[in-house]
Scaffold this motif. Structure first.
Motif, PDB file in Angstrom:
ATOM      1  N   VAL A  22       0.872  -1.176   0.000  1.00 31.01           N
ATOM      2  CA  VAL A  22       0.000   0.000   0.000  1.00 31.01           C
ATOM      3  C   VAL A  22       0.905   1.221   0.000  1.00 31.01           C
ATOM      4  CG1 VAL A  22      -1.801   1.273   1.235  1.00 31.01           C
ATOM      5  CG2 VAL A  22      -1.761  -1.242   1.312  1.00 31.01           C
ATOM      6  N   HIS A  23       0.761   2.090  -1.006  1.00 36.61           N
ATOM      7  CA  HIS A  23       1.690   3.215  -1.128  1.00 36.61           C
ATOM      8  C   HIS A  23       1.024   4.387  -1.819  1.00 36.61           C
ATOM      9  CE1 HIS A  23       2.701   2.481  -5.484  1.00 36.61           C
ATOM     10  NE2 HIS A  23       2.319   1.258  -5.173  1.00 36.61           N
ATOM     11  N   HIS A  24       1.785   5.467  -1.993  1.00 34.04           N
ATOM     12  CA  HIS A  24       1.266   6.733  -2.502  1.00 34.04           C
ATOM     13  C   HIS A  24       1.264   6.827  -4.017  1.00 34.04           C
ATOM     14  CE1 HIS A  24       5.570   6.869  -2.200  1.00 34.04           C
ATOM     15  NE2 HIS A  24       5.642   7.943  -2.948  1.00 34.04           N
ATOM     16  N   GLY A  25       1.924   5.936  -4.680  1.00 40.39           N
ATOM     17  CA  GLY A  25       1.938   5.965  -6.133  1.00 40.39           C
ATOM     18  C   GLY A  25       3.070   6.762  -6.739  1.00 40.39           C
ATOM     19  N   GLY A  26       4.190   6.889  -6.037  1.00 42.16           N
ATOM     20  CA  GLY A  26       5.367   7.472  -6.654  1.00 42.16           C
ATOM     21  C   GLY A  26       5.856   6.576  -7.782  1.00 42.16           C
ATOM     22  N   ALA A  27       6.488   7.182  -8.787  1.00 48.08           N
ATOM     23  CA  ALA A  27       6.940   6.404  -9.942  1.00 48.08           C
ATOM     24  C   ALA A  27       7.894   5.287  -9.524  1.00 48.08           C
ATOM     25  CB  ALA A  27       7.616   7.331 -10.951  1.00 48.08           C
ATOM     26  N   GLY A  28       8.839   5.597  -8.628  1.00 47.16           N
ATOM     27  CA  GLY A  28       9.820   4.598  -8.219  1.00 47.16           C
ATOM     28  C   GLY A  28       9.203   3.464  -7.429  1.00 47.16           C
ATOM     29  N   THR A  29       8.339   3.782  -6.465  1.00 42.32           N
ATOM     30  CA  THR A  29       7.709   2.742  -5.656  1.00 42.32           C
ATOM     31  C   THR A  29       6.814   1.860  -6.513  1.00 42.32           C
ATOM     32  OG1 THR A  29       7.711   4.270  -3.775  1.00 42.32           O
ATOM     33  CG2 THR A  29       6.368   2.301  -3.573  1.00 42.32           C
ATOM     34  N   THR A  30       6.063   2.481  -7.424  1.00 38.00           N
ATOM     35  CA  THR A  30       5.196   1.704  -8.306  1.00 38.00           C
ATOM     36  C   THR A  30       6.007   0.737  -9.160  1.00 38.00           C
ATOM     37  OG1 THR A  30       3.637   3.563  -8.411  1.00 38.00           O
ATOM     38  CG2 THR A  30       3.416   1.851 -10.080  1.00 38.00           C
ATOM     39  N   THR A  31       7.104   1.212  -9.709  1.00 39.45           N
ATOM     40  CA  THR A  31       7.935   0.360 -10.566  1.00 39.45           C
ATOM     41  C   THR A  31       8.575  -0.767  -9.762  1.00 39.45           C
ATOM     42  OG1 THR A  31       8.411   2.247 -12.001  1.00 39.45           O
ATOM     43  CG2 THR A  31       9.855   0.340 -12.192  1.00 39.45           C
ATOM     44  N   THR A  32       9.093  -0.450  -8.581  1.00 36.69           N
ATOM     45  CA  THR A  32       9.745  -1.471  -7.762  1.00 36.69           C
ATOM     46  C   THR A  32       8.762  -2.543  -7.317  1.00 36.69           C
ATOM     47  OG1 THR A  32      11.360   0.152  -6.987  1.00 36.69           O
ATOM     48  CG2 THR A  32      11.149  -1.861  -5.699  1.00 36.69           C
ATOM     49  N   ALA A  33       7.564  -2.126  -6.894  1.00 35.25           N
ATOM     50  CA  ALA A  33       6.552  -3.101  -6.486  1.00 35.25           C
ATOM     51  C   ALA A  33       6.123  -3.965  -7.666  1.00 35.25           C
ATOM     52  CB  ALA A  33       5.355  -2.381  -5.879  1.00 35.25           C
ATOM     53  N   THR A  34       5.985  -3.349  -8.838  1.00 34.24           N
ATOM     54  CA  THR A  34       5.589  -4.103 -10.028  1.00 34.24           C
ATOM     55  C   THR A  34       6.661  -5.111 -10.415  1.00 34.24           C
ATOM     56  OG1 THR A  34       4.322  -2.191 -10.819  1.00 34.24           O
ATOM     57  CG2 THR A  34       4.824  -3.910 -12.418  1.00 34.24           C
ATOM     58  N   ALA A  35       7.922  -4.680 -10.387  1.00 33.50           N
ATOM     59  CA  ALA A  35       9.020  -5.585 -10.733  1.00 33.50           C
ATOM     60  C   ALA A  35       9.146  -6.738  -9.749  1.00 33.50           C
ATOM     61  CB  ALA A  35      10.328  -4.805 -10.793  1.00 33.50           C
ATOM     62  N   ALA A  36       8.702  -6.518  -8.504  1.00 36.48           N
ATOM     63  CA  ALA A  36       8.771  -7.568  -7.482  1.00 36.48           C
ATOM     64  C   ALA A  36       7.586  -8.518  -7.551  1.00 36.48           C
ATOM     65  CB  ALA A  36       8.839  -6.932  -6.100  1.00 36.48           C
ATOM     66  N   GLY A  37       6.583  -8.199  -8.366  1.00 39.52           N
ATOM     67  CA  GLY A  37       5.400  -9.046  -8.448  1.00 39.52           C
ATOM     68  C   GLY A  37       4.474  -8.892  -7.267  1.00 39.52           C
ATOM     69  N   ALA A  38       4.550  -7.768  -6.572  1.00 39.47           N
ATOM     70  CA  ALA A  38       3.722  -7.544  -5.387  1.00 39.47           C
ATOM     71  C   ALA A  38       2.417  -6.862  -5.773  1.00 39.47           C
ATOM     72  CB  ALA A  38       4.474  -6.681  -4.371  1.00 39.47           C
ATOM     73  N   PRO A  39       1.263  -7.403  -5.399  1.00 41.98           N
ATOM     74  CA  PRO A  39       0.003  -6.688  -5.608  1.00 41.98           C
ATOM     75  C   PRO A  39       0.039  -5.349  -4.881  1.00 41.98           C
ATOM     76  CG  PRO A  39      -0.400  -8.980  -5.015  1.00 41.98           C
ATOM     77  CD  PRO A  39       1.057  -8.729  -4.787  1.00 41.98           C
ATOM     78  N   GLN A  40      -0.676  -4.347  -5.441  1.00 40.33           N
ATOM     79  CA  GLN A  40      -0.564  -2.989  -4.897  1.00 40.33           C
ATOM     80  C   GLN A  40      -1.926  -2.366  -4.632  1.00 40.33           C
ATOM     81  OE1 GLN A  40       2.370  -0.558  -7.278  1.00 40.33           O
ATOM     82  NE2 GLN A  40       2.553  -2.460  -8.452  1.00 40.33           N
ATOM     83  N   VAL A  41      -1.950  -1.476  -3.630  1.00 38.60           N
ATOM     84  CA  VAL A  41      -3.039  -0.523  -3.447  1.00 38.60           C
ATOM     85  C   VAL A  41      -2.395   0.852  -3.485  1.00 38.60           C
ATOM     86  CG1 VAL A  41      -4.792   0.423  -1.912  1.00 38.60           C
ATOM     87  CG2 VAL A  41      -4.483  -2.062  -2.070  1.00 38.60           C
ATOM     88  N   VAL A  42      -2.777   1.659  -4.459  1.00 36.31           N
ATOM     89  CA  VAL A  42      -2.190   2.985  -4.610  1.00 36.31           C
ATOM     90  C   VAL A  42      -3.177   4.025  -4.084  1.00 36.31           C
ATOM     91  CG1 VAL A  42      -1.173   4.651  -6.190  1.00 36.31           C
ATOM     92  CG2 VAL A  42      -0.901   2.197  -6.620  1.00 36.31           C
ATOM     93  N   VAL A  43      -2.703   4.832  -3.116  1.00 39.41           N
ATOM     94  CA  VAL A  43      -3.504   5.910  -2.532  1.00 39.41           C
ATOM     95  C   VAL A  43      -2.874   7.217  -3.011  1.00 39.41           C
ATOM     96  CG1 VAL A  43      -4.467   6.875  -0.415  1.00 39.41           C
ATOM     97  CG2 VAL A  43      -3.915   4.434  -0.536  1.00 39.41           C
ATOM     98  N   PRO A  44      -3.249   7.706  -4.199  1.00 40.98           N
ATOM     99  CA  PRO A  44      -2.524   8.825  -4.815  1.00 40.98           C
ATOM    100  C   PRO A  44      -2.788  10.137  -4.094  1.00 40.98           C
ATOM    101  CG  PRO A  44      -4.463   8.286  -6.110  1.00 40.98           C
ATOM    102  CD  PRO A  44      -4.364   7.245  -5.031  1.00 40.98           C
ATOM    103  N   GLN A  45      -1.737  10.985  -4.047  1.00 43.90           N
ATOM    104  CA  GLN A  45      -1.822  12.268  -3.369  1.00 43.90           C
ATOM    105  C   GLN A  45      -1.727  13.439  -4.338  1.00 43.90           C
ATOM    106  OE1 GLN A  45      -2.325  12.308   0.178  1.00 43.90           O
ATOM    107  NE2 GLN A  45      -2.729  10.183  -0.423  1.00 43.90           N
ATOM    108  N   ILE A  46      -0.678  13.478  -5.169  1.00 43.32           N
ATOM    109  CA  ILE A  46      -0.404  14.658  -5.990  1.00 43.32           C
ATOM    110  C   ILE A  46       0.160  14.259  -7.347  1.00 43.32           C
ATOM    111  CG2 ILE A  46       0.022  16.192  -4.016  1.00 43.32           C
ATOM    112  CD1 ILE A  46       3.027  15.788  -4.505  1.00 43.32           C
TER     113      ILE A  46
END
Length: 410
Positions: free
Chosen positions: A311-335
């Motif tokens: 579960v994260h804010h949706g920064g480009a780096g965090t999104t890419t790292t989670a995707t590359a790791a195969g981890a399901p995500q919940v993105v809570v976007p801020q800005i």
């Protein structure tokens, strides 16, 4: 050959430059990085053997104030950053520079310094937010907003250019005049220049013929991180089923009072253990339950493959790292670009996009139900295998080729 990289922004604007610096150095060139003087950014760069040249104020001092920044604050910061770029980059490049890279928050001033010194300059971005396109409207910037009734994309992008000019043109042209350079009429176009690099993965950020810019998509610039996880975190991971990681990076999350309690209860409602990343939201335990653990700054690359969801804010780096790791995500976007990454996670079927920036027990629990579904994990694992890992190497080669081709003889 010497390369100078510059940015101002959160960790997501700094860590990719650390990755790029490593690859530039591997090709035999010297490299320097001008970035905000936050302690964690200095430590990040020191970890790859690159000293930080301080540029502008710390990011934490801007985003962690008691009140959210106002429009007036944004205009003052814009002028301060223009002046900081002229002063800092001119001094840093005076030691010898063959190419400048401009990234981060609207890097007005970098190309002007390069022009004054007679060295080539490339603009790079980590997302498509703010790149003019005939296919979608611009994102929100400070200043006079477009009419809600306006739908003509050409008009909307022209008004976006006017907002950029309102913030940056006066300080930029004042400094250019002092160097004997002509004024810039369109700051946004001047910053983007003739050729730009998109440091984002083609699967997460498909970008083909969507802009008039000469855009080269390199793939994301990923920093190798071989650090082991701390022993106490390893013990927590080993003590039960994979937990749900919750962290919001450089986001202060002012709009979400009681955030730690909300996210902890939402994860528990799904029968999962909780792993909180402290971050700039200062997440902390809300009780003494042994199903909750708090971490500081750790290797996401080592961790994300071992959690049930991120579960994260949706920064480009965090999104890419989670995707590359195969981890399901919940993105809570801020800005800024974060709603885009949230939408892409949902479109790809690798997680859920939270509706809005303020999670509640009900809304986050519902999003987690999607992320924790077996089909989402299977899809996340499949997409993980498609993520490019060579983006920084591709960009480093392009930088050095640009320097060799365009630098002026001294």
């Amino acid at each position: 050959m010497r390369v100078l990289l510059s940015t101002w922004g959160s960790r997501g604007d700094v860590e990719p430059l650390a990755a790029l610096a490593v690859r530039v150095r591997e090709l035999g060139a010297e490299v320097g990085v001008c970035a905000p003087p936050d302690e964690e950014f200095a430590a990040l760069l020191a970890g790859v053997g690159v000293p930080l040249v301080p540029l502008g104020p710390t990011v934490r001092s801007v985003v962690s104030r008691e009140r959210p920044p106002t429009t007036e604050d944004a205009f003052r910061l814009a002028a301060d950053l223009v002046n900081a770029r002229f002063d800092t980059l001119t001094a840093a490049a005076a030691e010898g520079c063959d190419v400048l890279l401009a990234t981060g928050l609207m890097p007005a001033g970098v190309r002007s310094v390069a022009e004054h010194l007679g060295v080539p300059c490339l603009f790079a971005c980590f997302h498509t937010f703010g790149l003019p396109s005939p296919h979608f409207p611009p994102g929100r910037r400070p200043g006079r907003q477009s009419s809600p009734e306006e739908t003509d994309l050409e008009v909307l992008w022209e008004e976006d250019a006017q907002r950029v000019n309102a913030m940056y043109a006066e300080p930029l042209n004042t400094r250019r005049a002092a160097l004997g350079l002509p004024p810039v009429d369109d700051v946004r176009a001047h910053v983007h220049g003739g050729r730009a690099l998109l440091a984002a993965d083609p699967v997460l950020a498909p970008w083909a013929d969507l802009t008039h810019l000469d855009l080269v998509q390199t793939g994301a610039w990923l920093l190798p991180d071989e650090r082991p996880l701390p022993a106490d975190l390893e013990a927590f991971l080993a003590a039960g089923e994979p937990p749900v990681y919750v962290g919001f990076g450089s986001m202060a999350m002012r709009s979400s009072p009681g955030l730690a309690r909300v996210v902890t209860e939402a994860v528990r409602a799904r029968g999962r253990r909780v792993l909180l990343a402290r971050g700039w939201a200062d997440l902390a335990r809300t009780d003494e339950g042994d199903d909750c653990f708090v971490v500081g700054e750790v290797s996401h690359r080592a961790l994300f493959g071992r959690v049930a969801a991120v579960v994260h804010h949706g920064g480009a780096g965090t999104t890419t790292t989670a995707t590359a790791a195969g981890a399901p995500q919940v993105v809570v976007p801020q800005i800024a670009d974060q709603p885009y990454w949230a939408a892409r996670v949902a479109e790809l079927g690798i997680g859920a996009a939270h509706d809005g920036p303020t999670p509640t027990l009900g809304s986050l629990s519902a999003a987690l139900a999607t992320a924790l579904a077996p089909g989402t994990r299977a899809r996340a694992a499949a997409v993980a295998g498609t993520i490019r890992t060579d983006g920084a190497a591709v960009a480093a080669k392009l930088l050095l080729e640009t320097a060799a081709r365009e630098r002026q003889p001294r």
